[in-house]
Motif scaffolding. Structure first.
Motif, PDB file in Angstrom:
ATOM      1  N   PRO A 130       0.484  -1.269   0.012  1.00  0.00           N
ATOM      2  CA  PRO A 130      -0.026   0.037  -0.164  1.00  0.00           C
ATOM      3  C   PRO A 130       0.840   1.366  -0.035  1.00  0.00           C
ATOM      4  O   PRO A 130       2.043   1.368   0.482  1.00  0.00           O
ATOM      5  N   THR A 131       0.061   2.471  -0.434  1.00  0.00           N
ATOM      6  CA  THR A 131       0.928   3.709  -0.435  1.00  0.00           C
ATOM      7  C   THR A 131       1.474   4.118   0.895  1.00  0.00           C
ATOM      8  O   THR A 131       2.657   4.307   0.804  1.00  0.00           O
ATOM      9  N   GLY A 132       0.840   3.859   2.079  1.00  0.00           N
ATOM     10  CA  GLY A 132       1.323   4.180   3.337  1.00  0.00           C
ATOM     11  C   GLY A 132       2.594   3.577   3.616  1.00  0.00           C
ATOM     12  O   GLY A 132       3.557   3.957   4.496  1.00  0.00           O
ATOM     13  N   TRP A 133       2.984   2.279   3.165  1.00  0.00           N
ATOM     14  CA  TRP A 133       3.938   1.446   3.456  1.00  0.00           C
ATOM     15  C   TRP A 133       5.376   2.353   2.967  1.00  0.00           C
ATOM     16  O   TRP A 133       6.468   1.974   3.281  1.00  0.00           O
ATOM     17  N   ARG A 134       5.127   2.927   1.876  1.00  0.00           N
ATOM     18  CA  ARG A 134       6.248   3.267   1.007  1.00  0.00           C
ATOM     19  C   ARG A 134       6.473   4.804   1.258  1.00  0.00           C
ATOM     20  O   ARG A 134       7.196   5.381   0.470  1.00  0.00           O
ATOM     21  N   SER A 135       5.960   5.718   2.020  1.00  0.00           N
ATOM     22  CA  SER A 135       6.006   6.801   2.426  1.00  0.00           C
ATOM     23  C   SER A 135       5.828   7.086   3.686  1.00  0.00           C
ATOM     24  O   SER A 135       5.252   6.426   4.431  1.00  0.00           O
TER      25      SER A 135
ATOM     26  N   PHE B  60      11.251  -6.497  -5.437  1.00  0.00           N
ATOM     27  CA  PHE B  60      11.045  -6.245  -3.913  1.00  0.00           C
ATOM     28  C   PHE B  60      11.781  -4.955  -3.329  1.00  0.00           C
ATOM     29  O   PHE B  60      12.334  -5.042  -2.428  1.00  0.00           O
ATOM     30  N   ASP B  61      11.470  -3.902  -4.269  1.00  0.00           N
ATOM     31  CA  ASP B  61      11.980  -2.602  -3.969  1.00  0.00           C
ATOM     32  C   ASP B  61      13.755  -2.611  -3.539  1.00  0.00           C
ATOM     33  O   ASP B  61      14.003  -1.812  -2.790  1.00  0.00           O
ATOM     34  N   ASP B  62      14.459  -3.249  -4.187  1.00  0.00           N
ATOM     35  CA  ASP B  62      15.821  -3.476  -4.014  1.00  0.00           C
ATOM     36  C   ASP B  62      16.695  -1.927  -4.262  1.00  0.00           C
ATOM     37  O   ASP B  62      17.704  -1.834  -3.429  1.00  0.00           O
ATOM     38  N   HIS B  63      15.965  -1.025  -5.124  1.00  0.00           N
ATOM     39  CA  HIS B  63      16.638   0.169  -5.156  1.00  0.00           C
ATOM     40  C   HIS B  63      16.232   1.438  -4.199  1.00  0.00           C
ATOM     41  O   HIS B  63      16.582   2.350  -4.222  1.00  0.00           O
ATOM     42  N   LYS B  64      15.407   0.741  -3.237  1.00  0.00           N
ATOM     43  CA  LYS B  64      14.859   1.796  -2.317  1.00  0.00           C
ATOM     44  C   LYS B  64      15.844   1.599  -1.086  1.00  0.00           C
ATOM     45  O   LYS B  64      16.550   0.767  -0.829  1.00  0.00           O
ATOM     46  N   PRO B  65      15.676   2.932  -0.202  1.00  0.00           N
ATOM     47  CA  PRO B  65      16.384   2.831   0.985  1.00  0.00           C
ATOM     48  C   PRO B  65      16.048   1.883   2.161  1.00  0.00           C
ATOM     49  O   PRO B  65      14.872   1.115   1.987  1.00  0.00           O
ATOM     50  N   VAL B  66      17.013   1.195   2.999  1.00  0.00           N
ATOM     51  CA  VAL B  66      16.686   0.145   3.734  1.00  0.00           C
ATOM     52  C   VAL B  66      15.499   0.513   4.650  1.00  0.00           C
ATOM     53  O   VAL B  66      14.704  -0.275   5.088  1.00  0.00           O
ATOM     54  N   GLU B  67      15.499   1.921   5.046  1.00  0.00           N
ATOM     55  CA  GLU B  67      14.489   2.204   5.999  1.00  0.00           C
ATOM     56  C   GLU B  67      13.155   2.007   5.259  1.00  0.00           C
ATOM     57  O   GLU B  67      12.184   1.538   5.995  1.00  0.00           O
ATOM     58  N   LEU B  68      12.713   2.172   4.099  1.00  0.00           N
ATOM     59  CA  LEU B  68      11.496   2.095   3.500  1.00  0.00           C
ATOM     60  C   LEU B  68      11.462   0.400   3.473  1.00  0.00           C
ATOM     61  O   LEU B  68      10.136   0.171   3.744  1.00  0.00           O
ATOM     62  N   ARG B  69      12.181  -0.325   3.102  1.00  0.00           N
ATOM     63  CA  ARG B  69      12.105  -1.506   2.916  1.00  0.00           C
ATOM     64  C   ARG B  69      11.839  -2.325   4.525  1.00  0.00           C
ATOM     65  O   ARG B  69      10.844  -3.237   4.360  1.00  0.00           O
ATOM     66  N   ASP B  70      12.337  -1.704   5.402  1.00  0.00           N
ATOM     67  CA  ASP B  70      12.154  -2.114   6.872  1.00  0.00           C
ATOM     68  C   ASP B  70      10.806  -1.951   7.230  1.00  0.00           C
ATOM     69  O   ASP B  70      10.136  -2.576   7.779  1.00  0.00           O
ATOM     70  N   ARG B  71      10.083  -0.596   6.963  1.00  0.00           N
ATOM     71  CA  ARG B  71       8.843  -0.435   7.138  1.00  0.00           C
ATOM     72  C   ARG B  71       7.856  -1.387   6.435  1.00  0.00           C
ATOM     73  O   ARG B  71       6.910  -1.767   6.910  1.00  0.00           O
ATOM     74  N   VAL B  72       8.206  -1.689   5.139  1.00  0.00           N
ATOM     75  CA  VAL B  72       7.277  -2.716   4.481  1.00  0.00           C
ATOM     76  C   VAL B  72       7.402  -3.946   4.918  1.00  0.00           C
ATOM     77  O   VAL B  72       6.441  -4.700   5.087  1.00  0.00           O
ATOM     78  N   ALA B  73       8.589  -4.471   5.370  1.00  0.00           N
ATOM     79  CA  ALA B  73       8.875  -5.640   6.171  1.00  0.00           C
ATOM     80  C   ALA B  73       7.893  -5.767   7.335  1.00  0.00           C
ATOM     81  O   ALA B  73       7.283  -6.718   7.543  1.00  0.00           O
ATOM     82  N   VAL B  74       7.832  -4.555   8.121  1.00  0.00           N
ATOM     83  CA  VAL B  74       6.807  -4.645   9.106  1.00  0.00           C
ATOM     84  C   VAL B  74       5.428  -5.111   8.687  1.00  0.00           C
ATOM     85  O   VAL B  74       4.545  -5.571   9.555  1.00  0.00           O
ATOM     86  N   GLY B  75       5.032  -4.116   7.857  1.00  0.00           N
ATOM     87  CA  GLY B  75       3.658  -4.071   7.305  1.00  0.00           C
ATOM     88  C   GLY B  75       3.531  -5.556   6.776  1.00  0.00           C
ATOM     89  O   GLY B  75       2.050  -5.994   7.064  1.00  0.00           O
TER      90      GLY B  75
ATOM     91  N   ALA C 117       6.583 -13.159   0.405  1.00  0.00           N
ATOM     92  CA  ALA C 117       6.911 -11.728   0.015  1.00  0.00           C
ATOM     93  C   ALA C 117       7.964 -11.492   0.822  1.00  0.00           C
ATOM     94  O   ALA C 117       8.976 -10.759   0.522  1.00  0.00           O
ATOM     95  N   LEU C 118       7.592 -11.475   2.157  1.00  0.00           N
ATOM     96  CA  LEU C 118       8.469 -11.060   3.213  1.00  0.00           C
ATOM     97  C   LEU C 118       9.984 -11.610   3.117  1.00  0.00           C
ATOM     98  O   LEU C 118      10.910 -11.152   3.227  1.00  0.00           O
ATOM     99  N   ALA C 119       9.828 -13.059   2.912  1.00  0.00           N
ATOM    100  CA  ALA C 119      11.112 -13.923   2.972  1.00  0.00           C
ATOM    101  C   ALA C 119      11.819 -13.582   1.821  1.00  0.00           C
ATOM    102  O   ALA C 119      13.254 -13.641   2.096  1.00  0.00           O
ATOM    103  N   GLN C 120      11.166 -13.450   0.415  1.00  0.00           N
ATOM    104  CA  GLN C 120      12.180 -12.999  -0.560  1.00  0.00           C
ATOM    105  C   GLN C 120      12.658 -11.583  -0.358  1.00  0.00           C
ATOM    106  O   GLN C 120      13.944 -11.360  -0.848  1.00  0.00           O
ATOM    107  N   GLN C 121      11.921 -10.699   0.120  1.00  0.00           N
ATOM    108  CA  GLN C 121      12.621  -9.397   0.441  1.00  0.00           C
ATOM    109  C   GLN C 121      13.715  -9.364   1.394  1.00  0.00           C
ATOM    110  O   GLN C 121      14.737  -8.584   1.019  1.00  0.00           O
ATOM    111  N   ARG C 122      13.398 -10.043   2.321  1.00  0.00           N
ATOM    112  CA  ARG C 122      14.719 -10.176   3.366  1.00  0.00           C
ATOM    113  C   ARG C 122      15.887 -10.907   2.613  1.00  0.00           C
ATOM    114  O   ARG C 122      16.950 -10.569   3.217  1.00  0.00           O
TER     115      ARG C 122
END
Length: 217
Positions: free
Chosen positions: A83-88, A168-183, A195-200
């Motif tokens: 969702p939009t809120g996870w990436r901003s 899996f947002d590899d080009h995005k900052p770690v902080e954003l990906r961590d927020r997505v992982a929590v979501g 999806a979480l396992a692949q992102q991690r």
């Protein structure tokens, strides 16, 4: 499919490892005489070089393959809507996306009609899908299945090209990906864990590479 550089498989081992535990996908073949493409969902067996499977004789894929023996086997999994809120910091300014893994294998097709050849394909599939051996004798001229062989055709697909994507947002900052992982962990929809396992996994791969480069410096 579009594959941005940051979404590409790191190497051949990555997509092969991912595909090793997945044996259901779709075969896509060009339609005949301007008809839409034929797309067939099916189980299959990929041995690393070729794909084998069987389908019912009335399946429309046969006419399409006889006209043009080129097919694409597409497998996707580990997908999730982000969702939009996870990436901003705000859902109003964030941009939604999809996470997913996908492997597409371009193939040259060989239709198999010989009874023994079809039985051989079925033996391989049964051994793969039912490794405990809890099935009857699969043979061309005996056993419980041999009279059914005429109702199906076998298919061998020789892989000639592979396109693999891990989005899996590899080009995005770690902080954003961590927020997505929590979501993903909190939401817990059926494929969020995958999806979480692949992102991690992708993040840890980059960290390991970076640490190795720093150690060499």
């Amino acid at each position: 499919m579009l594959i941005q550089p940051w979404d590409a498989a790191r190497d051949e081992d990555e997509w092969r490892s991912w595909l090793r535990t997945r044996d259901f996908g779709q075969i896509a073949v060009n339609g005949v005489d301007g008809a839409p493409p034929v797309v067939v969902p099916t189980h299959f067996l990929f041995d690393g070089e070729e794909i084998v499977l069987h389908l019912a004789r009335p399946n429309p894929i046969w006419a399409a393959l006889e006209a043009n023996p080129v097919a694409v086997v597409s497998v996707h999994d580990d997908y999730a809507y982000i969702p939009t809120g996870w990436r901003s910091d705000s859902p109003v300014t964030g941009v939604a996306t999809s996470y997913y893994a996908s492997v597409q294998l371009a193939c040259r097709a060989e239709i198999v009609d010989g009874k023994e050849d079809k039985a051989a394909i079925l033996r391989r599939q049964l051994a793969h899908h039912q490794p405990d051996g809890d099935y009857g004798l699969m043979a061309a001229d005996e056993g419980p299945y041999h009279k059914m062989l005429s109702a199906l055709r076998g298919l061998r697909l020789r892989v000639v090209d592979v396109r693999a994507k891990f989005k899996f947002d590899d080009h995005k900052p770690v902080e954003l990906r961590d927020r997505v992982a929590v979501g993903l962990a909190v939401r817990g929809l059926p494929r969020d864990a995958g999806a979480l396992a692949q992102q991690r996994r992708r993040m840890e791969s980059v960290r390991a590479e970076t640490a190795g480069q720093d150690g060499q410096g």
